[in-house]
Design a protein around this motif. Structure first.
Motif, short mmCIF file in Angstrom:
data_model
loop_
_atom_site.label_atom_id
_atom_site.label_comp_id
_atom_site.label_asym_id
_atom_site.label_seq_id
_atom_site.Cartn_x
_atom_site.Cartn_y
_atom_site.Cartn_z
N SER A 142 -6.86 9.03 -4.84
CA SER A 142 -6.62 7.86 -4.81
C SER A 142 -5.85 6.81 -4.79
N LEU A 143 -5.33 6.41 -3.58
CA LEU A 143 -4.51 5.29 -3.69
C LEU A 143 -4.11 4.59 -5.12
N SER A 144 -4.54 4.20 -5.38
CA SER A 144 -4.72 3.17 -6.79
C SER A 144 -4.04 4.38 -7.52
N LYS A 145 -3.80 5.21 -7.03
CA LYS A 145 -4.11 6.50 -8.24
C LYS A 145 -2.14 6.39 -7.87
N VAL A 146 -2.29 6.40 -6.58
CA VAL A 146 -0.22 6.69 -6.64
C VAL A 146 0.46 5.49 -6.30
N THR A 147 -0.34 4.29 -5.91
CA THR A 147 0.68 3.25 -6.09
C THR A 147 0.54 2.46 -7.17
N GLY A 148 -0.15 2.67 -7.91
CA GLY A 148 -0.60 1.63 -9.14
C GLY A 148 -2.03 0.64 -8.37
N ALA A 149 -2.67 -0.07 -9.57
CA ALA A 149 -3.56 -0.62 -9.00
C ALA A 149 -2.69 -2.05 -7.79
N GLU A 150 -2.14 -2.73 -8.50
CA GLU A 150 -1.75 -4.06 -8.19
C GLU A 150 -1.37 -3.95 -6.56
N ALA A 151 -0.58 -2.33 -6.33
CA ALA A 151 0.38 -2.21 -5.09
C ALA A 151 -0.72 -2.06 -3.95
N ALA A 152 -1.90 -1.24 -4.11
CA ALA A 152 -3.06 -1.24 -3.69
C ALA A 152 -3.57 -2.35 -3.87
N GLU A 153 -3.91 -2.75 -4.45
CA GLU A 153 -4.57 -4.48 -4.37
C GLU A 153 -3.47 -5.14 -2.91
N ASN A 154 -2.48 -4.77 -2.92
CA ASN A 154 -1.08 -5.51 -1.87
C ASN A 154 -1.82 -5.48 -0.90
N LEU A 155 -1.67 -4.21 -0.30
CA LEU A 155 -2.05 -2.99 0.32
C LEU A 155 -2.76 -3.87 1.28
N VAL A 156 -3.94 -3.91 0.80
CA VAL A 156 -5.86 -3.77 1.15
C VAL A 156 -5.42 -5.34 1.75
N SER A 157 -4.98 -6.33 0.83
CA SER A 157 -5.31 -7.85 1.06
C SER A 157 -3.94 -7.91 2.49
N ARG A 158 -2.64 -7.08 2.42
CA ARG A 158 -2.53 -7.23 4.28
C ARG A 158 -2.69 -6.36 5.19
N LEU A 159 -3.74 -5.36 4.56
CA LEU A 159 -4.67 -5.23 6.07
C LEU A 159 -5.56 -5.88 6.46
N ASN A 160 -6.13 -6.97 5.21
CA ASN A 160 -7.88 -7.47 5.57
C ASN A 160 -6.77 -8.69 6.49
N GLU A 176 5.27 1.45 4.79
CA GLU A 176 6.15 0.59 4.36
C GLU A 176 6.20 0.77 2.97
N VAL A 177 4.30 1.03 2.58
CA VAL A 177 4.79 1.02 1.33
C VAL A 177 4.97 2.58 0.39
N ASP A 178 4.58 3.57 1.89
CA ASP A 178 5.39 5.15 1.55
C ASP A 178 5.22 5.40 0.21
N PRO A 179 3.69 5.94 -0.04
CA PRO A 179 3.07 6.37 -1.78
C PRO A 179 3.61 7.51 -1.61
N TYR A 180 3.97 8.54 -0.71
CA TYR A 180 4.91 9.42 -1.40
C TYR A 180 6.50 9.67 -1.10
N ARG A 181 6.65 8.36 -0.73
CA ARG A 181 8.56 8.48 -0.34
C ARG A 181 8.51 9.29 0.13
N LEU A 182 8.52 9.85 1.21
CA LEU A 182 8.38 10.36 2.22
C LEU A 182 9.03 9.71 3.40
N ASP A 183 9.96 8.62 3.31
CA ASP A 183 10.63 7.43 4.54
C ASP A 183 10.35 7.89 5.76
N PRO A 184 9.02 7.75 6.49
CA PRO A 184 8.22 7.72 8.28
C PRO A 184 9.47 7.28 8.69
N GLY A 185 9.95 7.71 9.69
CA GLY A 185 10.39 6.61 10.74
C GLY A 185 12.57 7.31 10.41
#
Length: 95
Positions: A73-91, A21-30
């Protein structure tokens, strides 16, 4: 929790879905013109391993996992806010 167990598979599927869903590299998986549906599977497995062995993951830990795979780092690719949101959802996957 061991790979192959029902819980492992459920958490891994959830992690993979979130990464896709985050798709940091815009690969459109699936997607028809995109990468395979399991494009982020190696990273999902590493994050799942950490989540299930520690009960939680933080941004620095996800960044370290991502760095091992992509030399950045993922946060470098997505930005800090998006990475923090992802981590919250992962947890939430293991609560």
């Amino acid at each position: 929790m061991e790979p192959g167990t029902r819980s492992w598979k459920q958490v891994t599927a959830g992690v993979l879905a979130l990464l896709s869903e985050v798709d940091p590299y815009r690969l459109d998986p699936g997607m028809p013109e995109g990468a395979p549906e399991d494009e982020y599977a190696p990273e999902a497995n590493a994050i799942t391993r950490h989540l299930l062995s520690h009960g939680t993951v933080d941004v620095d830990q996800v960044d370290a996992i991502w760095h091992d795979c992509f030399d950045e780092s993922l946060s470098k690719v997505t930005g800090a806010e998006a990475a923090e949101n992802l981590v919250s959802r992962l947890n939430q996957l293991v609560r």
